[in-house]
Design a protein around this motif. Sequence first.
Motif, PDB file in Angstrom:
ATOM      1  N   LYS A  88       0.869  -1.303  -0.032  1.00  0.00           N
ATOM      2  CA  LYS A  88      -0.009  -0.128  -0.052  1.00  0.00           C
ATOM      3  C   LYS A  88       0.828   1.219   0.175  1.00  0.00           C
ATOM      4  O   LYS A  88       0.639   2.157  -0.723  1.00  0.00           O
ATOM      5  N   TRP A  89       2.010   1.272   0.750  1.00  0.00           N
ATOM      6  CA  TRP A  89       3.079   2.328   0.746  1.00  0.00           C
ATOM      7  C   TRP A  89       3.719   2.541  -0.485  1.00  0.00           C
ATOM      8  O   TRP A  89       3.589   3.661  -0.789  1.00  0.00           O
ATOM      9  N   PHE A  90       4.199   1.408  -0.961  1.00  0.00           N
ATOM     10  CA  PHE A  90       4.729   1.767  -2.474  1.00  0.00           C
ATOM     11  C   PHE A  90       3.611   2.022  -3.450  1.00  0.00           C
ATOM     12  O   PHE A  90       4.106   3.061  -4.389  1.00  0.00           O
ATOM     13  N   SER A  91       2.462   1.506  -3.543  1.00  0.00           N
ATOM     14  CA  SER A  91       1.403   2.013  -4.391  1.00  0.00           C
ATOM     15  C   SER A  91       1.069   3.496  -4.368  1.00  0.00           C
ATOM     16  O   SER A  91       1.119   4.257  -5.113  1.00  0.00           O
ATOM     17  N   LEU A  92       0.982   3.715  -3.077  1.00  0.00           N
ATOM     18  CA  LEU A  92       0.802   5.309  -2.550  1.00  0.00           C
ATOM     19  C   LEU A  92       1.816   6.313  -3.240  1.00  0.00           C
ATOM     20  O   LEU A  92       1.572   7.430  -3.835  1.00  0.00           O
ATOM     21  N   LEU A  93       3.047   5.803  -2.903  1.00  0.00           N
ATOM     22  CA  LEU A  93       4.355   6.717  -3.121  1.00  0.00           C
ATOM     23  C   LEU A  93       4.181   6.774  -4.814  1.00  0.00           C
ATOM     24  O   LEU A  93       4.597   7.646  -5.385  1.00  0.00           O
ATOM     25  N   SER A  94       3.879   5.557  -5.468  1.00  0.00           N
ATOM     26  CA  SER A  94       4.088   5.638  -7.023  1.00  0.00           C
ATOM     27  C   SER A  94       3.197   6.653  -7.300  1.00  0.00           C
ATOM     28  O   SER A  94       3.475   7.303  -8.468  1.00  0.00           O
ATOM     29  N   ILE A  95       1.775   6.912  -7.216  1.00  0.00           N
ATOM     30  CA  ILE A  95       0.857   7.791  -7.473  1.00  0.00           C
ATOM     31  C   ILE A  95       1.322   9.155  -7.092  1.00  0.00           C
ATOM     32  O   ILE A  95       1.170  10.025  -7.937  1.00  0.00           O
ATOM     33  N   VAL A  96       1.727   9.308  -5.898  1.00  0.00           N
ATOM     34  CA  VAL A  96       1.983  10.829  -5.574  1.00  0.00           C
ATOM     35  C   VAL A  96       3.422  11.148  -6.372  1.00  0.00           C
ATOM     36  O   VAL A  96       3.677  12.191  -7.095  1.00  0.00           O
ATOM     37  N   HIS A  97       4.344  10.187  -6.761  1.00  0.00           N
ATOM     38  CA  HIS A  97       5.329  10.593  -7.612  1.00  0.00           C
ATOM     39  C   HIS A  97       4.912  10.876  -8.860  1.00  0.00           C
ATOM     40  O   HIS A  97       5.491  11.842  -9.385  1.00  0.00           O
ATOM     41  N   GLY A  98       3.990  10.173  -9.390  1.00  0.00           N
ATOM     42  CA  GLY A  98       3.544  10.309 -10.789  1.00  0.00           C
ATOM     43  C   GLY A  98       2.892  11.855 -11.012  1.00  0.00           C
ATOM     44  O   GLY A  98       3.140  12.488 -11.743  1.00  0.00           O
ATOM     45  N   PHE A  99       2.062  12.049  -9.921  1.00  0.00           N
ATOM     46  CA  PHE A  99       1.436  13.380 -10.024  1.00  0.00           C
ATOM     47  C   PHE A  99       2.419  14.723  -9.920  1.00  0.00           C
ATOM     48  O   PHE A  99       2.214  15.647 -10.559  1.00  0.00           O
ATOM     49  N   ILE A 100       3.337  14.500  -8.951  1.00  0.00           N
ATOM     50  CA  ILE A 100       4.273  15.533  -8.834  1.00  0.00           C
ATOM     51  C   ILE A 100       5.059  15.690 -10.241  1.00  0.00           C
ATOM     52  O   ILE A 100       5.610  16.855 -10.564  1.00  0.00           O
ATOM     53  N   ALA A 101       5.425  14.280 -10.675  1.00  0.00           N
ATOM     54  CA  ALA A 101       6.326  14.605 -11.845  1.00  0.00           C
ATOM     55  C   ALA A 101       5.420  15.126 -13.203  1.00  0.00           C
ATOM     56  O   ALA A 101       5.956  15.910 -13.990  1.00  0.00           O
ATOM     57  N   ILE A 102       3.970  15.106 -13.379  1.00  0.00           N
ATOM     58  CA  ILE A 102       3.309  15.544 -14.227  1.00  0.00           C
ATOM     59  C   ILE A 102       3.041  17.130 -13.829  1.00  0.00           C
ATOM     60  O   ILE A 102       3.145  18.039 -14.762  1.00  0.00           O
ATOM     61  N   GLY A 126      10.953   7.233  -0.175  1.00  0.00           N
ATOM     62  CA  GLY A 126      10.308   6.260   0.441  1.00  0.00           C
ATOM     63  C   GLY A 126      10.602   4.757  -0.213  1.00  0.00           C
ATOM     64  O   GLY A 126      10.446   3.692   0.398  1.00  0.00           O
ATOM     65  N   PHE A 127      11.009   4.646  -1.741  1.00  0.00           N
ATOM     66  CA  PHE A 127      11.127   3.543  -2.204  1.00  0.00           C
ATOM     67  C   PHE A 127      12.471   2.906  -1.724  1.00  0.00           C
ATOM     68  O   PHE A 127      12.625   1.635  -1.705  1.00  0.00           O
ATOM     69  N   PHE A 128      13.644   3.667  -1.524  1.00  0.00           N
ATOM     70  CA  PHE A 128      14.887   3.293  -1.579  1.00  0.00           C
ATOM     71  C   PHE A 128      15.036   2.204  -0.187  1.00  0.00           C
ATOM     72  O   PHE A 128      15.631   1.270  -0.145  1.00  0.00           O
ATOM     73  N   THR A 129      14.751   2.959   0.944  1.00  0.00           N
ATOM     74  CA  THR A 129      14.830   1.992   2.186  1.00  0.00           C
ATOM     75  C   THR A 129      13.914   1.024   2.306  1.00  0.00           C
ATOM     76  O   THR A 129      14.067  -0.047   2.807  1.00  0.00           O
ATOM     77  N   GLY A 130      12.560   1.537   1.700  1.00  0.00           N
ATOM     78  CA  GLY A 130      11.600   0.601   1.877  1.00  0.00           C
ATOM     79  C   GLY A 130      11.825  -0.713   1.397  1.00  0.00           C
ATOM     80  O   GLY A 130      11.453  -1.631   1.845  1.00  0.00           O
ATOM     81  N   ILE A 131      12.165  -0.672   0.113  1.00  0.00           N
ATOM     82  CA  ILE A 131      12.664  -1.859  -0.829  1.00  0.00           C
ATOM     83  C   ILE A 131      13.643  -2.813  -0.060  1.00  0.00           C
ATOM     84  O   ILE A 131      13.527  -4.079  -0.236  1.00  0.00           O
TER      85      ILE A 131
END
Length: 255
Positions: A88-102, A126-131
Amino acid sequence: MTRSPLDRAIRKIYWRYLPIGLILFTALWSDQSCLSLAKLKMAQDLSAFRHSNNTETIFGLSQALYSVGILTLQIPSIAVVEKWSAYKWFSLLSIVHGFIAILTAFITEVWQIYLQRFLLGVAGSGFFTGILIYLSYWLPLRNRGIALSIIFMAVPIAYSIGPKISYLFIRMGTTENGIHYPTLFNLRGWQWLFIVWGIISILLSIPLYYMFTDRPSEATWLTKDEHDALHTELAAETKTSEASSTICQNLCHIE
């Protein structure tokens, strides 16, 4: 050749998680290579940059703020993965990262790119240590290094294919050798560059949510013997690690 249950389990984990991880990290790092190519067109199109005499300083500082952002969620991300939910954390970060990039495609002021790069770094951190923590739940130490090596192949991939893809977009709205490359929806090529990479990041949240599982005990795609073999291996590794810990490490360990 008959594979052991542990080998089968690790093979399944590799094929389920590593392709998504590789694509995700490629998208994260491609955004970095995008800015280095897009900044020339951005400086030409945006009046705030065009009227500035220190464009290189602006973009250099924005990259520095990205690095600062990368440091912000390193430790909190470990706690979130441990206490809440990794997928859930990775999914949320992926969405947030995408919107910020846009949002990069629609900046008009210098302060906006500073804020955008910092927030993008926060989302990516959040991805780097999370993974790292996530893989420790699924793979023995000897296999963890292989998995991380495959995922971090994203860095050379991003910096090799990223510029090629970026160039195709950056040409939009320009004229080269008498050939005019039209815009799409009145957006310049550098704008579409960030929009496309942002959309890719958002779309990756779908497999992250539906294909990732927090713990091996929740993985219905592992058979019982595969799960038991993996659990035994990880438990033995944890026991060995705890037995070899030093007094200092034990004193510093906080529940």
